[in-house]
Write a protein that holds these residues in place. Structure first.
Motif: not given
Length: 298
Positions: A196, A200, A294
């Motif tokens: 994760r 990003k 996302e």
């Protein structure tokens, strides 16, 4: 049904009320943690097939093929022994330094490879993520499964090294199994969290090699763990003792080698190993799940 929905819309019901009445959900909405776990379990065969394909592909272009699963850890062990055992002579006061070094190297390399792979688990599979609908956690799990297969090959090599260097077979060897299980749970949690973060922060992949190299030097891979107590302040030495990779390495060393130095008592090591596995495994999984909607967007 369509006429009824139109009539309801004309009656002034809000979009949320209409969705609730007809069981509609938001596209791409994150499922509950329980539902997500069930879906992930349903994809276990996909995870296994993906991991097997990765193993095959990684050696597909090599003439010796999957034999490199054995040759790679052997070559690494030989290089590190030459540098740290022969040239730098760090094997002082360590019984059976060859086996001691190989345990540290093989155990550390497993989590290191999982962490590196987890960092790019999302960014490196965007085409797959955008083309197919599946729980994205399957990717870090598959990476862990792939590296676990490499670890099993390395452990087979390690058993031979341990026996050749004169270590006796004892019942304590069986303790390697729970130690590696705990390390695997820890590693998959770490891979999920890094996946994760890596989705990003794309530069994280460039930073990770430096992080893992520093982590290796703090895990007693290449020299005696007694060096921490001898050369560090008490507070720093205590902090080092909480290093999860040092803990997993020491558990395997304690199981396979007689007289291997330890930083803590074995009950404390098992307690810390379990705590790290539970905390990182659960926290990493929940953290990854919270970002499920996302991945692959943008």
């Amino acid at each position: 049904m369509a006429k009824t929905a139109v009539a309801d819309a004309d009656s002034g019901l809000t979009g949320a009320e209409l969705a609730a009445r007809y069981g509609l959900t938001v596209a791409g909405e994150r499922p509950t943690l329980t539902a997500y776990t069930r879906r992930l379990w349903a994809y276990r065969h996909f995870i296994t097939a993906y991991a097997n394909a990765k193993v095959t592909a990684s050696f597909g272009q090599a003439r010796l093929g999957q034999l490199w699963q054995v040759l790679t850890p052997l070559t690494n062990a030989a290089v590190y022994y030459l540098i740290f055992g022969v040239i730098l002579n760090t094997d002082r006061n360590i019984p059976n330094f060859i086996a001691y070094l190989c345990v540290g190297l093989f155990v550390f390399s497993f989590t290191s490879s999982v962490a590196m792979g987890g960092t790019s688990a999302i960014t490196g599979n965007l085409n797959l993520i955008r083309a197919l609908h599946f729980p994205r956690a399957a990717l870090p799990f598959a990476i862990t499964a792939t590296q676990f297969r490499h670890l099993l090959s390395a452990m087979a090599v390690l058993v031979v090294i341990v026996l050749v260097t004169g270590e006796p077979i004892t019942m304590e060897w069986l303790l390697v199994i729970p130690a590696l299980i705990l390390q695997t749970v820890f590693s998959v949690g770490l891979a999920l969290a890094l996946a994760r973060l890596g989705s990003k922060m794309t530069d994280l992949k460039q930073v990770m090699p430096f992080v893992m190299r520093t982590w290796m030097y703090g895990s007693g891979v290449l020299y005696s763990v007694k060096a921490f107590a001898d050369n560090l302040p008490a507070a720093a030495a205590t902090l080092i003792q909480l290093n999860p990779l040092l803990i997993y390495i020491e558990l395997v060393r304690h199981a396979l080698l007689e007289g291997a130095p330890l930083t803590s008592s074995t009950p404390r090591l098992w307690l810390l190993a379990t705590a790290w596995a539970v905390v990182v495994g659960v926290a990493g999984y929940v953290y990854f799940w919270r970002g499920e909607q996302e991945y692959g967007r943008g």
